[in-house]
Design an enzyme around this catalytic site. Structure first.
Site, PDB file in Angstrom:
ATOM      1  N   ARG A  36      13.180  12.388  -3.618  1.00  0.00           N
ATOM      2  CA  ARG A  36      13.953  13.573  -3.230  1.00  0.00           C
ATOM      3  C   ARG A  36      14.911  14.019  -4.330  1.00  0.00           C
ATOM      4  O   ARG A  36      15.323  15.158  -4.387  1.00  0.00           O
ATOM      5  CB  ARG A  36      14.729  13.327  -1.931  1.00  0.00           C
ATOM      6  CG  ARG A  36      13.885  13.645  -0.721  1.00  0.00           C
ATOM      7  CD  ARG A  36      14.401  12.937   0.488  1.00  0.00           C
ATOM      8  NE  ARG A  36      14.340  11.504   0.304  1.00  0.00           N
ATOM      9  CZ  ARG A  36      13.998  10.651   1.254  1.00  0.00           C
ATOM     10  NH1 ARG A  36      13.713  11.093   2.440  1.00  0.00           N
ATOM     11  NH2 ARG A  36      13.952   9.367   1.016  1.00  0.00           N
ATOM     12  N   ASP A 107       5.340   2.626  -1.043  1.00  0.00           N
ATOM     13  CA  ASP A 107       5.045   1.874  -2.263  1.00  0.00           C
ATOM     14  C   ASP A 107       4.356   0.532  -2.022  1.00  0.00           C
ATOM     15  O   ASP A 107       4.028  -0.181  -2.973  1.00  0.00           O
ATOM     16  CB  ASP A 107       6.332   1.647  -3.066  1.00  0.00           C
ATOM     17  CG  ASP A 107       7.465   1.110  -2.201  1.00  0.00           C
ATOM     18  OD1 ASP A 107       7.208   0.230  -1.349  1.00  0.00           O
ATOM     19  OD2 ASP A 107       8.609   1.574  -2.372  1.00  0.00           O
ATOM     20  N   HIS A 122       5.137   6.138   6.928  1.00  0.00           N
ATOM     21  CA  HIS A 122       4.745   7.318   6.145  1.00  0.00           C
ATOM     22  C   HIS A 122       3.524   7.035   5.279  1.00  0.00           C
ATOM     23  O   HIS A 122       3.270   7.748   4.316  1.00  0.00           O
ATOM     24  CB  HIS A 122       5.914   7.810   5.283  1.00  0.00           C
ATOM     25  CG  HIS A 122       7.019   8.422   6.096  1.00  0.00           C
ATOM     26  ND1 HIS A 122       8.282   8.650   5.596  1.00  0.00           N
ATOM     27  CD2 HIS A 122       7.047   8.854   7.379  1.00  0.00           C
ATOM     28  CE1 HIS A 122       9.036   9.189   6.544  1.00  0.00           C
ATOM     29  NE2 HIS A 122       8.317   9.316   7.631  1.00  0.00           N
ATOM     30  N   CYS A 151     -14.296  12.502  -3.994  1.00  0.00           N
ATOM     31  CA  CYS A 151     -15.253  11.500  -3.519  1.00  0.00           C
ATOM     32  C   CYS A 151     -16.528  11.610  -4.354  1.00  0.00           C
ATOM     33  O   CYS A 151     -17.114  12.691  -4.452  1.00  0.00           O
ATOM     34  CB  CYS A 151     -15.544  11.745  -2.045  1.00  0.00           C
ATOM     35  SG  CYS A 151     -16.827  10.668  -1.382  1.00  0.00           S
TER      36      CYS A 151
END
Ligand SMILES: [Zn+2]
Length: 240
Positions: A36, A107, A122, A151
């Site tokens: 942020r 992370d 999240h 892909c």
């Protein structure tokens, strides 16, 4: 040791079903910048959009090339290692004192530290999939590719399993069940401003469940907390 850190130690020692809820402050302790406050050169030169706008569902759909430039620059966290907070939570879980951890961080450091019951609210940069037929891809597949990751089977854009702005978080119901089941809810390194996660505190029965908040800045829930510590996480966890 100060009284407040002794109180923290005592609550953790007595806890039997401790649940941790971790935010950006836990990641920054490992050296990961808070996105942020990300002020990437890319964004400065090409856009006047906020990180929140660039990490929105809409931006992903409409500008995938720019989205992935920003995503790769901001979220390539593969080099970072767990810190004292991650390892302590993992050790408490192994000792049978901790229900697990709900994290807003993407992370994967709680998993890296050995925690088993991790709700990655999240999502995580380590899970990526093809929206067409569900093939799975690693973080390397996404971060190391040129341009937009696609892909190899069908050519569709690979979707990182992270919650973008405008999307619903993962495993919300599992998370609320854990919150209801814990005896101590420990909030670490988040100002509890992001909904719906901020609402977890409201699921607590504060007559029978303890709320502990450790965060640099004040939060709107401080007044409800059994214990509230405005110290850095390193200092607090070294006291345990
Ligand atoms: Zn595919």
């Amino acid at each position: 040791m100060t009284d407040i850190l002794q109180d923290f130690q005592s609550i953790i020692q007595k806890g039997r079903r401790i649940l941790f809820f971790t935010g950006a402050g836990v990641s920054t302790l490992s050296g990961i910048p808070d996105f942020r406050s990300a002020n990437g050169l890319y964004n400065q030169h090409h856009y006047s959009l906020s990180p929140e706008e660039m990490l929105s569902h809409e931006f992903f759909e409409q500008h995938p090339a720019e989205f992935f430039d920003f995503y790769k620059e901001t979220f390539d966290v593969r080099q970072y290692q767990p810190n004292i907070v991650h390892t302590t939570i993992s050790a408490l879980e192994k000792a049978g004192k901790c229900l697990g951890v709900i994290t807003q961080n993407i992370d994967g450091l709680h998993t890296k530290a050995g925690s088993q019951n991790v709700i990655e609210y999240h999502g995580t940069v380590y899970k990526n999939s093809c929206p067409e037929h569900g093939a799975l891809f690693s973080a390397d597949d996404v971060f190391d590719c040129e341009g937009i990751p696609r892909c190899p089977h069908c050519g569709k854009i690979i979707r990182p399993e992270v919650t973008l702005y405008g999307e619903t978080p993962y495993r919300h119901v599992d998370a609320t069940h854990l919150v209801e089941d814990c005896d101590v809810f420990v909030v670490l390194g988040t100002s509890l401003k992001v909904y719906p996660a901020a609402n977890f505190v409201r699921y607590l029965d504060l007559d029978t469940q303890k709320l502990v908040i450790v965060n640099r800045e004040e939060t709107q829930y401080d007044r409800l907390a059994t214990l509230c510590i405005h110290e850095d996480l390193q200092t607090v966890f070294e006291s345990l």
